[in-house]
Scaffold this motif. Sequence first.
Motif, PDB file in Angstrom:
ATOM      1  N   ILE B 230       7.231   6.465  -1.166  1.00  9.17           N
ATOM      2  CA  ILE B 230       6.215   7.111  -2.002  1.00  9.17           C
ATOM      3  C   ILE B 230       5.560   8.184  -1.150  1.00  9.17           C
ATOM      4  O   ILE B 230       5.173   7.916  -0.010  1.00  9.17           O
ATOM      5  CB  ILE B 230       5.145   6.087  -2.445  1.00  9.17           C
ATOM      6  N   LEU B 231       5.429   9.386  -1.674  1.00  6.79           N
ATOM      7  CA  LEU B 231       4.769  10.466  -0.944  1.00  6.79           C
ATOM      8  C   LEU B 231       3.290  10.493  -1.312  1.00  6.79           C
ATOM      9  O   LEU B 231       2.919  10.146  -2.429  1.00  6.79           O
ATOM     10  CB  LEU B 231       5.424  11.799  -1.298  1.00  6.79           C
ATOM     11  N   CYS B 232       2.457  10.890  -0.374  1.00  2.00           N
ATOM     12  CA  CYS B 232       1.028  10.992  -0.655  1.00  2.00           C
ATOM     13  C   CYS B 232       0.454  12.288  -0.072  1.00  2.00           C
ATOM     14  O   CYS B 232       0.453  12.485   1.147  1.00  2.00           O
ATOM     15  CB  CYS B 232       0.274   9.777  -0.100  1.00  2.00           C
ATOM     16  N   GLU B 233      -0.008  13.150  -0.973  1.00  2.00           N
ATOM     17  CA  GLU B 233      -0.640  14.418  -0.567  1.00  2.00           C
ATOM     18  C   GLU B 233      -2.112  14.171  -0.275  1.00  2.00           C
ATOM     19  O   GLU B 233      -2.812  13.577  -1.116  1.00  2.00           O
ATOM     20  CB  GLU B 233      -0.494  15.435  -1.716  1.00  2.00           C
ATOM     21  N   GLU B 234      -2.580  14.607   0.910  1.00  2.00           N
ATOM     22  CA  GLU B 234      -4.002  14.412   1.198  1.00  2.00           C
ATOM     23  C   GLU B 234      -4.636  15.653   1.803  1.00  2.00           C
ATOM     24  O   GLU B 234      -5.666  15.572   2.469  1.00  2.00           O
ATOM     25  CB  GLU B 234      -4.211  13.185   2.087  1.00  2.00           C
ATOM     26  N   GLY B 235      -4.034  16.814   1.518  1.00  2.00           N
ATOM     27  CA  GLY B 235      -4.655  18.072   1.950  1.00  2.00           C
ATOM     28  C   GLY B 235      -4.018  18.631   3.203  1.00  2.00           C
ATOM     29  O   GLY B 235      -3.506  17.884   4.035  1.00  2.00           O
ATOM     30  N   ILE B 236      -4.060  19.942   3.309  1.00  2.00           N
ATOM     31  CA  ILE B 236      -3.529  20.612   4.487  1.00  2.00           C
ATOM     32  C   ILE B 236      -4.654  21.340   5.198  1.00  2.00           C
ATOM     33  O   ILE B 236      -5.693  21.647   4.628  1.00  2.00           O
ATOM     34  CB  ILE B 236      -2.396  21.596   4.131  1.00  2.00           C
ATOM     35  N   ARG B 237      -4.401  21.601   6.453  1.00  2.00           N
ATOM     36  CA  ARG B 237      -5.431  22.236   7.268  1.00  2.00           C
ATOM     37  C   ARG B 237      -5.385  23.744   7.075  1.00  2.00           C
ATOM     38  O   ARG B 237      -4.366  24.381   7.316  1.00  2.00           O
ATOM     39  CB  ARG B 237      -5.180  21.873   8.728  1.00  2.00           C
ATOM     40  N   THR B 238      -6.495  24.300   6.669  1.00  2.00           N
ATOM     41  CA  THR B 238      -6.584  25.749   6.485  1.00  2.00           C
ATOM     42  C   THR B 238      -7.874  26.238   7.132  1.00  2.00           C
ATOM     43  O   THR B 238      -8.571  25.468   7.787  1.00  2.00           O
ATOM     44  CB  THR B 238      -6.625  26.104   4.976  1.00  2.00           C
ATOM     45  N   PHE B 239      -8.193  27.504   6.924  1.00  2.00           N
ATOM     46  CA  PHE B 239      -9.421  28.063   7.490  1.00  2.00           C
ATOM     47  C   PHE B 239     -10.665  27.617   6.733  1.00  2.00           C
ATOM     48  O   PHE B 239     -11.774  27.733   7.237  1.00  2.00           O
ATOM     49  CB  PHE B 239      -9.338  29.591   7.499  1.00  2.00           C
ATOM     50  N   GLU B 240     -10.497  27.118   5.508  1.00  3.31           N
ATOM     51  CA  GLU B 240     -11.663  26.771   4.683  1.00  3.31           C
ATOM     52  C   GLU B 240     -12.326  25.500   5.204  1.00  3.31           C
ATOM     53  O   GLU B 240     -11.650  24.520   5.496  1.00  3.31           O
ATOM     54  CB  GLU B 240     -11.225  26.560   3.227  1.00  3.31           C
ATOM     55  N   ARG B 241     -13.658  25.508   5.308  1.00  4.51           N
ATOM     56  CA  ARG B 241     -14.355  24.334   5.818  1.00  4.51           C
ATOM     57  C   ARG B 241     -15.331  23.710   4.832  1.00  4.51           C
ATOM     58  O   ARG B 241     -16.069  22.797   5.181  1.00  4.51           O
ATOM     59  CB  ARG B 241     -15.110  24.683   7.116  1.00  4.51           C
TER      60      ARG B 241
ATOM     61  N   GLY C 235       1.522  27.073  20.950  1.00  2.86           N
ATOM     62  CA  GLY C 235       1.372  27.803  19.690  1.00  2.86           C
ATOM     63  C   GLY C 235       0.852  26.933  18.570  1.00  2.86           C
ATOM     64  O   GLY C 235       1.092  25.739  18.542  1.00  2.86           O
ATOM     65  N   ILE C 236       0.131  27.549  17.667  1.00  2.97           N
ATOM     66  CA  ILE C 236      -0.391  26.841  16.501  1.00  2.97           C
ATOM     67  C   ILE C 236       0.224  27.427  15.242  1.00  2.97           C
ATOM     68  O   ILE C 236       0.708  28.549  15.230  1.00  2.97           O
ATOM     69  CB  ILE C 236      -1.929  26.895  16.434  1.00  2.97           C
ATOM     70  N   ARG C 237       0.166  26.624  14.200  1.00  4.74           N
ATOM     71  CA  ARG C 237       0.786  27.037  12.942  1.00  4.74           C
ATOM     72  C   ARG C 237      -0.195  27.889  12.146  1.00  4.74           C
ATOM     73  O   ARG C 237      -1.297  27.463  11.847  1.00  4.74           O
ATOM     74  CB  ARG C 237       1.172  25.796  12.157  1.00  4.74           C
ATOM     75  N   THR C 238       0.227  29.093  11.825  1.00  9.86           N
ATOM     76  CA  THR C 238      -0.607  30.008  11.043  1.00  9.86           C
ATOM     77  C   THR C 238       0.251  30.606   9.941  1.00  9.86           C
ATOM     78  O   THR C 238       1.401  30.231   9.770  1.00  9.86           O
ATOM     79  CB  THR C 238      -1.154  31.142  11.936  1.00  9.86           C
ATOM     80  N   PHE C 239      -0.308  31.585   9.233  1.00  6.50           N
ATOM     81  CA  PHE C 239       0.437  32.237   8.161  1.00  6.50           C
ATOM     82  C   PHE C 239       1.467  33.223   8.691  1.00  6.50           C
ATOM     83  O   PHE C 239       2.371  33.629   7.980  1.00  6.50           O
ATOM     84  CB  PHE C 239      -0.536  32.954   7.222  1.00  6.50           C
ATOM     85  N   GLU C 240       1.343  33.649   9.930  1.00  8.17           N
ATOM     86  CA  GLU C 240       2.232  34.674  10.486  1.00  8.17           C
ATOM     87  C   GLU C 240       3.620  34.096  10.738  1.00  8.17           C
ATOM     88  O   GLU C 240       3.742  33.024  11.313  1.00  8.17           O
ATOM     89  CB  GLU C 240       1.650  35.220  11.794  1.00  8.17           C
ATOM     90  N   ARG C 241       4.661  34.826  10.329  1.00  3.28           N
ATOM     91  CA  ARG C 241       6.011  34.327  10.514  1.00  3.28           C
ATOM     92  C   ARG C 241       6.900  35.205  11.397  1.00  3.28           C
ATOM     93  O   ARG C 241       8.087  34.950  11.515  1.00  3.28           O
ATOM     94  CB  ARG C 241       6.696  34.147   9.150  1.00  3.28           C
TER      95      ARG C 241
ATOM     96  N   PHE D 239      -7.201  27.752  11.617  1.00  4.81           N
ATOM     97  CA  PHE D 239      -8.061  26.572  11.516  1.00  4.81           C
ATOM     98  C   PHE D 239      -8.919  26.387  12.768  1.00  4.81           C
ATOM     99  O   PHE D 239      -9.895  25.631  12.744  1.00  4.81           O
ATOM    100  CB  PHE D 239      -7.205  25.319  11.298  1.00  4.81           C
ATOM    101  N   GLU D 240      -8.574  27.030  13.870  1.00  6.62           N
ATOM    102  CA  GLU D 240      -9.292  26.817  15.131  1.00  6.62           C
ATOM    103  C   GLU D 240     -10.671  27.473  15.078  1.00  6.62           C
ATOM    104  O   GLU D 240     -10.789  28.621  14.674  1.00  6.62           O
ATOM    105  CB  GLU D 240      -8.482  27.394  16.291  1.00  6.62           C
ATOM    106  N   ARG D 241     -11.695  26.761  15.508  1.00  6.61           N
ATOM    107  CA  ARG D 241     -13.039  27.317  15.477  1.00  6.61           C
ATOM    108  C   ARG D 241     -13.713  27.447  16.840  1.00  6.61           C
ATOM    109  O   ARG D 241     -14.890  27.783  16.926  1.00  6.61           O
ATOM    110  CB  ARG D 241     -13.944  26.481  14.561  1.00  6.61           C
ATOM    111  N   ALA D 242     -12.985  27.149  17.905  1.00  2.00           N
ATOM    112  CA  ALA D 242     -13.585  27.321  19.226  1.00  2.00           C
ATOM    113  C   ALA D 242     -13.763  28.807  19.532  1.00  2.00           C
ATOM    114  O   ALA D 242     -14.619  29.189  20.339  1.00  2.00           O
ATOM    115  CB  ALA D 242     -12.719  26.668  20.300  1.00  2.00           C
ATOM    116  N   THR D 243     -12.959  29.623  18.884  1.00  2.00           N
ATOM    117  CA  THR D 243     -13.112  31.072  18.963  1.00  2.00           C
ATOM    118  C   THR D 243     -13.307  31.580  17.533  1.00  2.00           C
ATOM    119  O   THR D 243     -12.933  30.905  16.590  1.00  2.00           O
ATOM    120  CB  THR D 243     -11.848  31.724  19.561  1.00  2.00           C
TER     121      THR D 243
END
Lengths: 359, 359, 359, 359
Positions: B230-241, C235-241, D239-243
Amino acid sequence: MLIIMNPSAGADEIAAVLRAARDEGLHPRLAVRDGATVIACAPSQRAARLGGLTGVRRVEAIATPYVLASRAFQAGDTVVRVGSVEVGAEELVLMAGPCVVESSAELELVAPALRAAGARVLGGGALKPRASPYALLGLCPEGLEPLGDVGSRHGLPIVSEVMDPSEVAAMAERVDLLQVGAHNMQNFELLKALGQQRHPVMLRRGPSATIEEWLLAAEYILAGGNTGVILCEEGIRTFERATRNTLDLSAVAVVKAASHLPVIVDPSHAVGRRAYVGAMARAAVAAGADGLFIEVHPDPGRALCDGAQALRPTDLERLGADLAVIAGAVGRRFPGPAPTTERTSGRGACGPFGIRSLI
Amino acid sequence: MLIIMNPSAGADEIAAVLRAARDEGLHPRLAVRDGATVIACAPSQRAARLGGLTGVRRVEAIATPYVLASRAFQAGDTVVRVGSVEVGAEELVLMAGPCVVESSAELELVAPALRAAGARVLGGGALKPRASPYALLGLCPEGLEPLGDVGSRHGLPIVSEVMDPSEVAAMAERVDLLQVGAHNMQNFELLKALGQQRHPVMLRRGPSATIEEWLLAAEYILAGGNTGVILCEEGIRTFERATRNTLDLSAVAVVKAASHLPVIVDPSHAVGRRAYVGAMARAAVAAGADGLFIEVHPDPGRALCDGAQALRPTDLERLGADLAVIAGAVGRRFPGPAPTTERTSGRGACGPFGIRSLI
Amino acid sequence: MLIIMNPSAGADEIAAVLRAARDEGLHPRLAVRDGATVIACAPSQRAARLGGLTGVRRVEAIATPYVLASRAFQAGDTVVRVGSVEVGAEELVLMAGPCVVESSAELELVAPALRAAGARVLGGGALKPRASPYALLGLCPEGLEPLGDVGSRHGLPIVSEVMDPSEVAAMAERVDLLQVGAHNMQNFELLKALGQQRHPVMLRRGPSATIEEWLLAAEYILAGGNTGVILCEEGIRTFERATRNTLDLSAVAVVKAASHLPVIVDPSHAVGRRAYVGAMARAAVAAGADGLFIEVHPDPGRALCDGAQALRPTDLERLGADLAVIAGAVGRRFPGPAPTTERTSGRGACGPFGIRSLI
Amino acid sequence: MLIIMNPSAGADEIAAVLRAARDEGLHPRLAVRDGATVIACAPSQRAARLGGLTGVRRVEAIATPYVLASRAFQAGDTVVRVGSVEVGAEELVLMAGPCVVESSAELELVAPALRAAGARVLGGGALKPRASPYALLGLCPEGLEPLGDVGSRHGLPIVSEVMDPSEVAAMAERVDLLQVGAHNMQNFELLKALGQQRHPVMLRRGPSATIEEWLLAAEYILAGGNTGVILCEEGIRTFERATRNTLDLSAVAVVKAASHLPVIVDPSHAVGRRAYVGAMARAAVAAGADGLFIEVHPDPGRALCDGAQALRPTDLERLGADLAVIAGAVGRRFPGPAPTTERTSGRGACGPFGIRSLI
């Protein structure tokens, strides 16, 4: 901060407070709340000091960096009139149309289906801004003509994008709702120009804008005195590439809690693929959105632009039925087919738009 | 790629094809589809060559890097049994419980409300992994005891997290559904261990995992022969806080199109604030999710962990009513209160779980 | 928080403080600073109260959620010994090798070039974890044999990845530096197992881990008593590819300010393309990194894995010369070619590693 | 695509090809390469067909969506003249100044230190656009006066931001380099207006813009006939906020490989904290940047804006010495203190800027 003036305060007292706030570097903006004059300004201890000036009733601290857009400023929902349509009221508003206007004939094909599906606003780009100068699309300025004509004939107010501060006045004469594209969300000169006039504005969220920045962009327009702002979520840029952007539906819940402005959702631009549009439209209504913007094309396979994400008119009709049920579950209504007798006299006849509670 | 064997193919023929595929570096995995033996392996032109071996009926190209998890492998929906509950069938499954088990008394307070709200699975952490070693929470291994006891008493199968490959067997004896936490989604040793046994697994999406990586993580489990994922979506990390993570509901639409596995949504962990949980739960059902995981606490203000995002039991009951309406709009059912006479004999009595169509 | 014991505090007094802290839910960890016993624990006002217990000298507030990893705990730089090599000292450490060990012959081709380029540690995967179960690579456990042999013959300590808590002890006997892969950065069971032993660990930053989470993961290892932690940014995961991940070189500056642990940079995995590796290696040294990890392959076009990002041995030699100049500009040294007479007796002879200032 | 005309092609032949390309919807733009007339247009098979028209020498496929900005269009580096300064040549260019111009006196304090540190361009905002309407800063339009006066007195060309298409002409008379702010990177009306004139432009990368979108934004300016474009990396939103943002130094390597345009780095805005600026400036030079933009303030603690990220003049001088060494390691030069005798006659005397190889 919010400086609330006494109802009896005279123009010179208001002017004196404004001047004092300006001298303190607080960038004060005059507004009206419940009939009373208020002055929104920067959060600062210096604002508190102005409480002693003649005519000031009290100074209210606002917890958010935006003031006029906040629920603290106005508890009740703002309803924005777009032609004959109300956005932010109990009835959900479906806006639909092609990505870019290709011809009158194409719009004529689509318009009756939109009405049948419950759509109340006709959208379409005259000239579609694109990342590449070699990919521009549209027939500008002629594109607005067919949009206006067809909207008028079918009783659908129209929405289209404005891109340059110098074009705001001319566009405002030709469309019922002025749209700010996502890439222009922090084009502050454009926002200021839109704040200086009284036509309603739909402000799309920039792909990397936080919700706070989005509401601050709305504040630019409100602070100019234009209270007709509709927000539109169309996805944020993340690492995921299965969809064009990541539709941030929690933004709807956050905005509805933090702000009185109506917020609609554009699932078409967010996901970029027809197969996912319906599910995301249903989810948006369930999340509490005040409306939707959905791309529709009579023949998506031959669309000049973004055909992969456009619904066929028949898809939209079927979707409308689902939306009606979900709207009911969240205390809203989704309109059925527009009565064929309905007929606004078009943009020309749209009275001055008005926000119910704010001014 | 998928190598489909003739129904008449003997064990030695199958072994020979496996050996050949292994020699080609294709990492072949034995599986069953519609009663026939198939061999999933890496996408490669070398796999096509194996089509000539004795016993091979044909070689099927699969467009996605995951094979067993794809709709191309299995068109119909997988239904995973968790104790007496089916996940992925017409009826939506609500899982609920506290973030971390604090006491039997607390669980006893919550369980009847869960049943009344329509929940069918009881969840809770025994030991909650945390980013900081100074923030660990839980009473492990004792935490599982109350969870099992209360689940058993109230006829609710239980789900809890497994963190170490060496603990899989012991955990499988104590819980009905083994959970892989988001931070462990690419803990391949754990995934392999879970594939080697037959207890169902709920695989949470990592905060920076693409949907493709998520389905590949599921493939690790499926490829070991365990078809209960079973898959469970719980959000992804983005810039929004404004929310803890960004709940990616379009992932539900994408997964349902690409895979036959059931997918549920955990709005509590995604948004991190109670005020937004209801709207996102409603939106998840509208988006087509097969179920929900929602945090509930009898007294959120005193919760050891994540109280800010936990619903009160009464909130959950009210939410259940909305979900039932929305479920109807998308062709699903949301169960009403569980009948008080219902009583499974608990984990011990849960028959061997089975996937309808896959093995 | 940090509870500092008096030098004269007896074992029973220390035990009593530990017990009290445990009872308060502070998850105390014993450590040593400048020869004195200290107890790291959760930030809490309850910790302050323990200041009155017998044997406690004082309680120190630490501003960061990590304690032992912080500069507040230890002002001076930690130097971690890997075999005969010191990481975190004035001399920069170049680690290099193939993505996955293919054969002894290949390693023998590469090793002299590494020494000539100034590399001091030989790296390589025995079994390379991959997102897909069909894409596994490596010859495990045989892969470690050639790595160990060639490292021994050329006087290069070796580093390889450990993936399962149960394998830590066996791996520690075979490699000089245990590596935690990026996808396992929050595999807390693995971190705890690594904290329980005394072999040095290189902790790669997860692609969506904040710097704070990364230092907290290090804290898990330190809190177990293992002070030999090297951080590795990849490296971190961002929108840039345009690059695989976005190399976050500001993380080097942030970590060096916040923590005493050495930090090295892996430009190869971050950018994913050979053409950009040199520029990013130079930039990493200029940014203050304590070393580099660079992928090298004798014939990148034929590499089993990640050939597109591997440098040729000759590229590495040329790069070494640039690094030496840049190192000088930032007060560091980059070693020239390793003297051919240098010869450690290999892993077996590596004395117990030691951290200069921490225990 | 690139349509290359014969040197002998007449104006009417060129016009005919342009017309044909326009009719095909290819959005053709006239440009000059090595003295020959070329026509850049959309990638399309229809462009290939134009190869048969009179006067066309051949049609060249360009692999990237941008044409004029690509190395395929122009192999050699573009050098942009800003007043008396060349950007993109062997010598690195340091631009520096306060975030927002506060007074002539403050600029006078800073200017000699800039010269001493090796800076060659003076920057500063007249009016600083901000996310909030209550946070505007600056003395516009008076801010440009002190900037121009002090720049003139100290022989430093000046750079400042232009925000509205209607202001381009007036700004071009007052500054040597027109800056497009990050939030305006896709303000296409502004880009088009900048393409229509001949003053050089510094185009900052939007915080969520891919490198490809950034180069396409540059293409808008180039396609208008303005070949003086300098790119400026100032961090992307992650997502990084240290900078504040994540400085993407690999973008420098990617841009230098893909494009002939000069690229500089602004570490101040990217990291947002003074303590990290020096390390990132060093890293940028090591990564191959053509220059830097660094914020400097005589008394950062009292700066109106972004004081936390501004260097003190003395910091800048020290940094200059490091940069000189690193520049040498990557085949570049960093200028020493500007000779006090140096004295350009200011903006007025800046001859028409010119790009060496492009037109």
